[in-house]
Design a protein around this motif. Structure first.
Motif: not given
Ligand code: R5P
Length: 290
Positions: A99, A132, A218-226
């Motif tokens: 990123r 990413h 989605d490609d990444i779930i990090s905090t899950g907020g999105t």
């Molecule tokens: C954002 O550009 C990525 O595609 C993911 O949507 C993002 O990394 C998700 O992050 P989080 O789970 O913290 O909302």
């Protein structure tokens, strides 16, 4: 009839990617070896590939995330070179730091480029999954491939009653489209509209979610907020069920527990091994290795 010629490769799994590396070896019909990794009392990493000299191509499968795994990856590549491997191919299922592909603020590090420089020290071919920022692949001097997880995700959900596949934003629409095509469902992306200073509405841009079984990809779930914001909005819009799936399930800070409260189910691929990483991307990586 397609005749597959047996490959003279050895797949070596590092500690982050044992299951995926085994799946990959099975997929390719070649030998699998589990590297031995441990830590010295001071925390330094020790690796050993227990083998006689190797005359084949070695495929090292190991994530570069978290930081300690990157050191393990670099040592595994060197161990393979030390055993005489004809060629070392590196599979990094989840490319950490991708990123940070720019110096967004003066004085920052260009982290993704640093990772590339390190990972190509002992390896001329590189494969990753749903990176990413694809631009980072251009920085490799050798061969570099980005493999899409979408066909495997689509295959997993085929026949599971999903009517609508949604990307959380327009940038991720292509991925949602690839998944939807395999499932045979419609697809769209979510759009944020600011209704007032504090109120933001999130809804599919073109399609009605009412009474649909929705899958957010989605490609990444990090905090899950999105995903949490998207799932809550879809329920308000009358979706019958909301399932979330991602390629890389980082699930930071208890994200999985939170998402289980707003989604009917949560899944990820096995680029990062965790309790919901039930979708194997081995078939797609194997294609890139053949
Ligand atoms: C954002 O550009 C990525 O595609 C993911 O949507 C993002 O990394 C998700 O992050 P989080 O789970 O913290 O909302």
């Amino acid at each position: 009839m397609v005749v597959l010629i047996p490959l003279t490769m050895i797949v070596i799994g590092g500690s982050t990617s044992k299951m995926l590396a085994q799946d990959l070896a099975k997929e390719l019909g070649c030998k699998y070896m589990q590297a031995h990794t441990s830590r010295f009392p001071d925390g330094e990493c020790y690796v050993r590939i227990e083998s006689e000299d190797i005359d084949e191509e070695v495929v090292v499968v190991q994530n570069s995330h978290p930081d300690s795994s990157l050191v393990e990856l670099l040592l595994l590549q060197d161990a393979a070179v030390g055993l005489g491997a004809r060629k070392v191919t590196t599979v990094v299922p989840y490319f950490g730091y991708a990123r940070q592909d720019e110096r967004f603020k003066k004085g920052e590090a260009l982290s993704a480029k640093v990772m590339v420089r390190l990972m190509e020290l002992s390896s001329k071919k590189f494969i990753t999954v749903d990176v990413h920022k694809p631009i980072v692949l251009d920085w490799f001097n050798g061969e570099a491939h980005d493999v899409h997880a979408a066909p495997c995700i689509g295959q997993f959900f085929k026949g599971h009653g999903i009517d609508l596949v949604l990307a959380p934003d327009e940038g991720a629409l292509q991925r949602a489209g690839e998944v939807a095509k395999v499932i045979g469902a419609e697809f769209d992306h979510l759009e944020k509209t600011r209704l007032s200073g504090e109120v933001v509405r999130m809804a599919p841009k073109n399609v009605d979610a009412k009474d649909k079984n929705a899958l957010i990809v989605d490609d990444i779930i990090s905090t899950g907020g999105t995903i949490e914001a998207a799932a809550n909005q879809l329920k308000i819009l009358g979706a019958k069920s909301v399932t979330a799936v991602c390629t890389h399930g980082l699930f930071a800070k208890g994200a999985l527990d939170r998402l289980r409260k707003c989604c009917n189910a949560v899944y990820s691929t096995n680029t990062i091994e965790n309790e919901v990483s039930v979708i194997s991307v081995a078939p797609q990586i194997a294609k890139a290795l053949r």
